[in-house]
Design a protein around this motif. Structure first.
Motif, PDB file in Angstrom:
ATOM      1  N   PHE A  52      -5.030   7.302  -8.160  1.00  0.00           N
ATOM      2  CA  PHE A  52      -4.666   6.959  -6.781  1.00  0.00           C
ATOM      3  C   PHE A  52      -4.805   5.452  -6.547  1.00  0.00           C
ATOM      4  CE2 PHE A  52      -6.012   6.641  -2.226  1.00  0.00           C
ATOM      5  CZ  PHE A  52      -4.803   7.037  -1.658  1.00  0.00           C
ATOM      6  N   SER A  53      -5.886   4.865  -7.061  1.00  0.00           N
ATOM      7  CA  SER A  53      -6.083   3.419  -6.911  1.00  0.00           C
ATOM      8  C   SER A  53      -4.989   2.633  -7.621  1.00  0.00           C
ATOM      9  CB  SER A  53      -7.457   3.013  -7.457  1.00  0.00           C
ATOM     10  OG  SER A  53      -8.489   3.586  -6.688  1.00  0.00           O
ATOM     11  N   LEU A  54      -4.532   3.133  -8.774  1.00  0.00           N
ATOM     12  CA  LEU A  54      -3.433   2.479  -9.478  1.00  0.00           C
ATOM     13  C   LEU A  54      -2.189   2.437  -8.598  1.00  0.00           C
ATOM     14  CD1 LEU A  54      -2.125   1.245 -12.010  1.00  0.00           C
ATOM     15  CD2 LEU A  54      -1.601   3.587 -12.758  1.00  0.00           C
ATOM     16  N   GLY A  55      -1.954   3.524  -7.866  1.00  0.00           N
ATOM     17  CA  GLY A  55      -0.827   3.538  -6.950  1.00  0.00           C
ATOM     18  C   GLY A  55      -0.946   2.461  -5.891  1.00  0.00           C
ATOM     19  N   LEU A  56      -2.137   2.275  -5.346  1.00  0.00           N
ATOM     20  CA  LEU A  56      -2.336   1.247  -4.323  1.00  0.00           C
ATOM     21  C   LEU A  56      -2.143  -0.153  -4.898  1.00  0.00           C
ATOM     22  CD1 LEU A  56      -5.480   2.710  -2.497  1.00  0.00           C
ATOM     23  CD2 LEU A  56      -3.086   2.852  -1.782  1.00  0.00           C
ATOM     24  N   ILE A  57      -2.628  -0.371  -6.130  1.00  0.00           N
ATOM     25  CA  ILE A  57      -2.439  -1.675  -6.762  1.00  0.00           C
ATOM     26  C   ILE A  57      -0.955  -1.921  -7.052  1.00  0.00           C
ATOM     27  CG2 ILE A  57      -2.928  -3.027  -8.844  1.00  0.00           C
ATOM     28  CD1 ILE A  57      -5.665  -1.589  -8.922  1.00  0.00           C
ATOM     29  N   THR A  58      -0.268  -0.888  -7.526  1.00  0.00           N
ATOM     30  CA  THR A  58       1.165  -0.992  -7.763  1.00  0.00           C
ATOM     31  C   THR A  58       1.908  -1.339  -6.484  1.00  0.00           C
ATOM     32  OG1 THR A  58       1.009   0.651  -9.529  1.00  0.00           O
ATOM     33  CG2 THR A  58       3.208   0.194  -8.665  1.00  0.00           C
ATOM     34  N   SER A  59       1.486  -0.732  -5.379  1.00  0.00           N
ATOM     35  CA  SER A  59       2.094  -1.020  -4.083  1.00  0.00           C
ATOM     36  C   SER A  59       1.913  -2.481  -3.707  1.00  0.00           C
ATOM     37  CB  SER A  59       1.481  -0.119  -3.008  1.00  0.00           C
ATOM     38  OG  SER A  59       2.013  -0.397  -1.733  1.00  0.00           O
ATOM     39  N   ALA A  60       0.721  -3.020  -3.963  1.00  0.00           N
ATOM     40  CA  ALA A  60       0.462  -4.429  -3.653  1.00  0.00           C
ATOM     41  C   ALA A  60       1.355  -5.353  -4.466  1.00  0.00           C
ATOM     42  CB  ALA A  60      -1.009  -4.757  -3.905  1.00  0.00           C
ATOM     43  N   SER A 114       5.169   0.834  -1.041  1.00  0.00           N
ATOM     44  CA  SER A 114       5.566  -0.531  -0.695  1.00  0.00           C
ATOM     45  C   SER A 114       6.890  -0.562   0.061  1.00  0.00           C
ATOM     46  CB  SER A 114       5.673  -1.387  -1.965  1.00  0.00           C
ATOM     47  OG  SER A 114       6.802  -1.019  -2.746  1.00  0.00           O
ATOM     48  N   MET A 115       7.696   0.493  -0.075  1.00  0.00           N
ATOM     49  CA  MET A 115       9.018   0.543   0.552  1.00  0.00           C
ATOM     50  C   MET A 115       9.037   1.359   1.835  1.00  0.00           C
ATOM     51  SD  MET A 115      11.118   1.265  -2.992  1.00  0.00           S
ATOM     52  CE  MET A 115      12.774   1.081  -2.335  1.00  0.00           C
ATOM     53  N   ALA A 116       7.942   2.080   2.124  1.00  0.00           N
ATOM     54  CA  ALA A 116       8.001   3.017   3.242  1.00  0.00           C
ATOM     55  C   ALA A 116       6.848   2.914   4.231  1.00  0.00           C
ATOM     56  CB  ALA A 116       8.061   4.459   2.704  1.00  0.00           C
ATOM     57  N   LEU A 117       5.756   2.229   3.871  1.00  0.00           N
ATOM     58  CA  LEU A 117       4.607   2.191   4.782  1.00  0.00           C
ATOM     59  C   LEU A 117       4.718   1.002   5.738  1.00  0.00           C
ATOM     60  CD1 LEU A 117       1.675   3.358   2.457  1.00  0.00           C
ATOM     61  CD2 LEU A 117       3.187   4.717   3.915  1.00  0.00           C
ATOM     62  N   TYR A 118       3.598   0.493   6.235  1.00  0.00           N
ATOM     63  CA  TYR A 118       3.628  -0.504   7.307  1.00  0.00           C
ATOM     64  C   TYR A 118       4.430  -1.782   7.021  1.00  0.00           C
ATOM     65  CZ  TYR A 118       0.169   1.693  10.441  1.00  0.00           C
ATOM     66  OH  TYR A 118      -0.475   2.511  11.327  1.00  0.00           O
ATOM     67  N   PRO A 119       4.271  -2.443   5.849  1.00  0.00           N
ATOM     68  CA  PRO A 119       4.914  -3.753   5.696  1.00  0.00           C
ATOM     69  C   PRO A 119       6.407  -3.779   5.990  1.00  0.00           C
ATOM     70  CG  PRO A 119       3.262  -3.440   3.989  1.00  0.00           C
ATOM     71  CD  PRO A 119       3.378  -2.125   4.711  1.00  0.00           C
TER      72      PRO A 119
END
Length: 394
Positions: A52-60, A114-119
């Motif tokens: 799950f953390s890898l996903g967050l880092i990938t998003s960043a 990264s394509m669908a959340l807040y930013p």
């Protein structure tokens, strides 16, 4: 006859709905499902959480190229594609036969995040509303805050009756059915700057800002604040248990922290009217340091601990809007998506590390009190950097 163009309010309503669905399926579903995933698969809890953390880092990391795509093409294609990719990646999560597959699937989820959340949603409203952006940004963040309220209990119910794999397949369908059509049909407003195909795409255009002292200090301050605020709130339950509260009372304290986030977001517009960008950031981060230090130093009673939780939650709630507006307040709305991606990428990486950072500090310092004091010092450093950064050059 010329087709009527969509109203920005329609886009705001659509994004408010899709942020609930996107945060609920791509983020909040995992921590609720984690115990069931570990029990059913036998995978180590730490390794599963690392996926799950890898996903967050990938998003960043993905946020920077996604920001460039947003500046060039607008949110319609980007967010619609993100919804489809989110659906496919959740299917990959649900059907993962091995931990390696599961981990790779969460990396795909990170790209979808990264394509669908807040930013991207913040970028859309910032460009469409311009000087009137604060109110829609606040409303969007309040709607997104409902994602955990809606999807945490729903996910828990589904996992209990269907199992975690069927639950993620159902959540994938929910994301596809709700978010994709709303993104495609409601985000059709003309996108400023698309007349020039190369608008906002060349790094040379933004290099002077990104490499400036002010921008570097701002990004560092956001990262320190994100690490500290999220590490504190995500470790609030074990901290309160360490203070002598039972699990149910500690969970109530976490719920009050969530209430504080809503109150903070409601109060953010008032703060913006009374402060300049760099004073606002310095005051907000200093308040965060004070609230975390209060939690660390006060042994009780329970109402005082809960007051610290509410105060920390309020700062975290305001911090969400601070991240959305810090760049546009200083450098305007042109090329906002790309600049904001560069500014918030370190904070997003810090967010991914926050849960583990709080626990590791507590283990190293023999308790959460010492860990929270360190985190308070880090936010204080962030406040100092924010003050030194100034208001940029809009």
């Amino acid at each position: 006859m010329q087709r009527a163009r969509p109203d920005p309010r329609s886009a705001l309503i659509a994004l408010s709905i899709t942020e609930i669905a996107s945060w609920g399926t791509l983020y909040y579903a995992f921590p609720v499902s984690l115990p069931s995933i570990v029990r059913a698969t036998g995978w180590p809890t730490t390794a599963t959480m690392c996926a799950f953390s890898l996903g967050l880092i990938t998003s960043a990391v993905a946020g920077i190229p996604v920001g460039r795509l947003l500046d060039r093409y607008g949110p319609r294609w980007v967010m619609s594609s993100g919804s489809v990719l989110g659906c496919l990646s959740l299917v990959a999560v649900a059907t993962a036969p091995r931990l390696a597959w599961f981990t790779a699937a969460w990396a795909l989820v990170g790209i979808a995040q990264s394509m669908a959340l807040y930013p991207p949603a913040f970028a859309a409203l910032t460009r469409w509303y311009g000087p009137r952006r604060l109110r829609p940004l606040t409303l969007l963040s309040l709607a997104g805050g409902l994602a955990s309220v809606v999807f945490a209990p729903v996910t828990a119910l589904l996992v209990r009756h269907l199992g975690w794999r069927a639950t993620f397949l159902l959540l994938a369908a929910v994301l596809l059915v709700i978010a994709t059509p709303l993104h495609w049909f409601c985000l059709r407003l003309p996108w400023p700057g698309t007349a020039s195909p190369r608008s906002g795409t060349a790094f040379s255009d933004i290099r002077p800002v990104v490499l400036s002292r002010e921008f570097t200090l701002l990004a560092t301050a956001l990262a320190l604040a994100a690490l500290s605020l999220y590490a504190t709130t995500l470790n609030l339950v074990p901290f309160l248990i360490e203070r002598g509260l039972d699990t149910a009372t500690a969970a109530a304290g976490l719920s009050l922290c969530g209430v504080g986030q809503i109150l903070g977001r409601l109060g953010y517009p008032t703060l913006t009217r009374r402060t300049s960008p760099h004073h606002r950031m310095a005051v907000l981060l200093a308040s965060g340091a004070l609230s975390i230090a209060l939690l660390a130093l006060v042994p009780g009673p329970v109402p005082l601990l809960f007051a610290g939780a509410v105060a920390t939650g309020a700062v975290r709630g305001m911090f969400t809007l601070l991240q959305a507006t810090a760049v546009s307040d200083r450098w305007g709305t042109g090329r906002y998506a790309t600049l904001n991606a560069f500014a918030t990428a370190p904070a997003a990486a810090a967010l991914a590390a926050a849960p583990a950072a709080g626990a590791l500090l507590a283990a190293a310092l023999s308790g959460y009190s010492g860990a929270f004091l360190v985190l308070a010092v880090l936010v204080t450093c962030g406040a100092g950097l924010a003050s030194a950064a100034g208001d940029g050059r809009p």
